[in-house]
Design an enzyme around this catalytic site. Structure first.
Site, mmCIF file in Angstrom:
data_model
loop_
_atom_site.group_PDB
_atom_site.id
_atom_site.type_symbol
_atom_site.label_atom_id
_atom_site.label_comp_id
_atom_site.label_asym_id
_atom_site.label_seq_id
_atom_site.Cartn_x
_atom_site.Cartn_y
_atom_site.Cartn_z
ATOM 1 N N ARG A 186 62.198 51.964 17.953
ATOM 2 C CA ARG A 186 62.757 50.780 17.281
ATOM 3 C C ARG A 186 61.797 50.390 16.175
ATOM 4 O O ARG A 186 60.601 50.174 16.420
ATOM 5 C CB ARG A 186 62.928 49.627 18.272
ATOM 6 N N HIS B 214 72.103 50.545 14.508
ATOM 7 C CA HIS B 214 71.766 50.389 15.926
ATOM 8 C C HIS B 214 72.747 51.262 16.730
ATOM 9 O O HIS B 214 73.607 50.761 17.466
ATOM 10 C CB HIS B 214 71.881 48.917 16.318
ATOM 11 N N GLN C 266 73.432 50.952 20.653
ATOM 12 C CA GLN C 266 74.245 49.808 21.071
ATOM 13 C C GLN C 266 75.734 50.148 20.983
ATOM 14 O O GLN C 266 76.529 49.770 21.844
ATOM 15 C CB GLN C 266 73.927 48.597 20.193
ATOM 16 N N ASP D 171 77.348 39.166 15.834
ATOM 17 C CA ASP D 171 75.912 39.336 16.065
ATOM 18 C C ASP D 171 75.214 38.146 15.412
ATOM 19 O O ASP D 171 75.840 37.360 14.688
ATOM 20 C CB ASP D 171 75.471 40.674 15.429
ATOM 21 N N CYS E 156 76.130 42.195 21.110
ATOM 22 C CA CYS E 156 75.041 43.074 21.559
ATOM 23 C C CYS E 156 73.940 42.299 22.277
ATOM 24 O O CYS E 156 73.186 42.890 23.047
ATOM 25 C CB CYS E 156 74.480 43.857 20.374
ATOM 26 N N ARG F 184 74.468 49.958 28.319
ATOM 27 C CA ARG F 184 73.353 50.549 27.566
ATOM 28 C C ARG F 184 72.679 51.638 28.407
ATOM 29 O O ARG F 184 72.316 52.697 27.931
ATOM 30 C CB ARG F 184 72.306 49.467 27.205
HETATM 31 N N1 NVA Z 1 71.110 42.582 14.269
HETATM 32 C C1 NVA Z 1 70.178 42.301 15.326
HETATM 33 C C2 NVA Z 1 70.479 43.124 16.529
HETATM 34 C C3 NVA Z 1 69.587 42.854 17.711
HETATM 35 C C4 NVA Z 1 69.913 43.712 18.886
HETATM 36 C C5 NVA Z 1 68.758 42.551 14.847
HETATM 37 O O1 NVA Z 1 68.527 43.557 14.164
HETATM 38 O O2 NVA Z 1 67.873 41.743 15.132
HETATM 39 N N1 CP Z 2 71.112 44.550 22.091
HETATM 40 C C1 CP Z 2 69.808 44.910 22.042
HETATM 41 O O1 CP Z 2 69.430 45.904 21.397
HETATM 42 O O2 CP Z 2 69.001 44.097 22.736
HETATM 43 P P1 CP Z 2 67.408 44.095 22.710
HETATM 44 O O3 CP Z 2 66.999 43.649 21.321
HETATM 45 O O4 CP Z 2 67.012 43.134 23.766
HETATM 46 O O5 CP Z 2 66.911 45.480 22.974
#
Ligand code: NVA
Ligand code: CP
Length: 319
Positions: free
Chosen positions: A102, A129, A132, A222, A262, A290
């Site tokens: 990540r 992502h 997800q 989101d 998500c 997940r």
């Molecule tokens: N769009 C959000 C998704 C988190 C799972 C982010 O990137 O923070």
């Molecule tokens: N939805 C998701 O990716 O959650 P986290 O940021 O907690 O990993």
């Protein structure tokens, strides 16, 4: 050796096969005949941003498949002190079977993957992502009578990494997605072009929530400010006024429509508490899925064809 940086890194057939396998793994969980497809393999889970679901589901998933999860945070590694990405990728390739990452810019995972001799799996970048979406598609399959291919999905809110992933999912699987996003926050044109170039699926971008949600089978959203956009949070709150998924939004959708998010969610911002905590919400199944989908992904990407802890094949002297 292959990477999974976005949903186009697997074929449409592989994607459906992966979702079938995830359903199988869900049934086998906790049973003595659960596969140990990652036996002897060590998989790093490297987080350069916060994570609850992704981190835990990958760690548990690797463990349940008989592998050894190696949780890492960049601040504890030399990569956090500017060791070159290429060098880091080469070194990780000598110890591990795969890296789940990540990070921030999508170019960062692309650079690491290009220098790596083991698979990289995208656990979220600013652009995509994809993991997800695997869970989201599994959840749609479980809860919609017409299945995934026949679904009409309404995305309400930011044209962000999740929106981009939904767009590529629609193109891969062939369903319809309508995205209602305020001006200035619509999805990146290159993602829309990429989806259009497949000739599959239907993607429609609008600013009008009603246009997106009317007759939809899935309503999803989101956060308005993603990780890394904390400084824009106030400006975004202004820009997204009216883009909250409310019971009225759900009434525009079909009577059996489901709500997905998500997570993490901000009740009262992008979604009303009555929706996320209401009868249409499937967010807890979505979060659980997940685990199952990522186990199927790990089997596909590194269960069968990646070296047991030494991604060394063909790397030559310099590697
Ligand atoms: N769009 C959000 C998704 C988190 C799972 C982010 O990137 O923070
Ligand atoms: N939805 C998701 O990716 O959650 P986290 O940021 O907690 O990993």
């Amino acid at each position: 050796m292959r990477h999974f940086l976005n949903l186009m890194d697997v074929s449409a057939t592989e994607l459906i096969g992966l979702l079938d396998r995830a359903a199988e793994l869900k049934k086998l969980r906790g049973r003595s005949n659960h596969p140990r497809s990652l036996s002897g393999k060590s998989i790093a889970i490297l987080m350069e941003k916060a994570s609850t679901r992704t981190r835990i589901s990958f760690e548990v998933g690797v463990h349940e498949l008989g592998g050894y999860p190696v949780p890492l945070a960049s601040r504890d590694l030399q990569i956090g002190r500017d060791e070159p990405l290429d060098d880091t990728a080469r070194v990780l390739s000598r110890y591990l079977s795969a890296v789940v990452l990540r990070t921030h810019g999508h170019d960062r995972i692309e650079t690491l993957a290009a220098a790596s001799h083991i698979p990289f799996i995208n656990a979220l970048t600013d652009k995509y992502h994809p993991c997800q979406l695997l869970a989201d598609m599994m959840t749609v399959r479980e809860h919609l009578e017409q299945g995934l291919e026949g679904a009409v999905v309404a995305w309400i809110g930011d044209g962000n990494n999740m929106a981009h992933s939904w767009i590529l999912a629609a193109a891969q699987v062939g369903f319809e997605i309508r995205l209602a996003c305020p001006k200035g926050y619509q999805p990146d044109p290159d993602v829309l072009e990429r989806a259009a170039s497949t000739g599959r699926g239907q993607v429609h971008v609008t600013t009008d929530i009603e246009e997106a949600a009317r007759g939809a089978n899935v309503v999803t959203t989101d956060v308005w400010a993603s990780m890394g956009q904390e400084g824009e949070a106030q400006a975004r709150k202004q820009a997204f006024v009216g883009y909250c998924v409310t019971p009225d939004t759900m009434r525009l959708a079909t009577p059996d429509a489901i709500f997905l998010h998500c997570l993490p969610a901000h009740r009262g911002e992008e979604v009303a508490a009555e929706v996320i905590d209401g009868p249409a919400s499937r967010v807890w199944d979505e979060a659980e899925n997940r685990l199952h989908t990522q186990k199927a992904l790990l089997e596909l990407i590194c269960g069968l064809d990646c070296a047991g802890g030494q991604g060394r094949a063909g790397q030559g002297r310099a590697g």
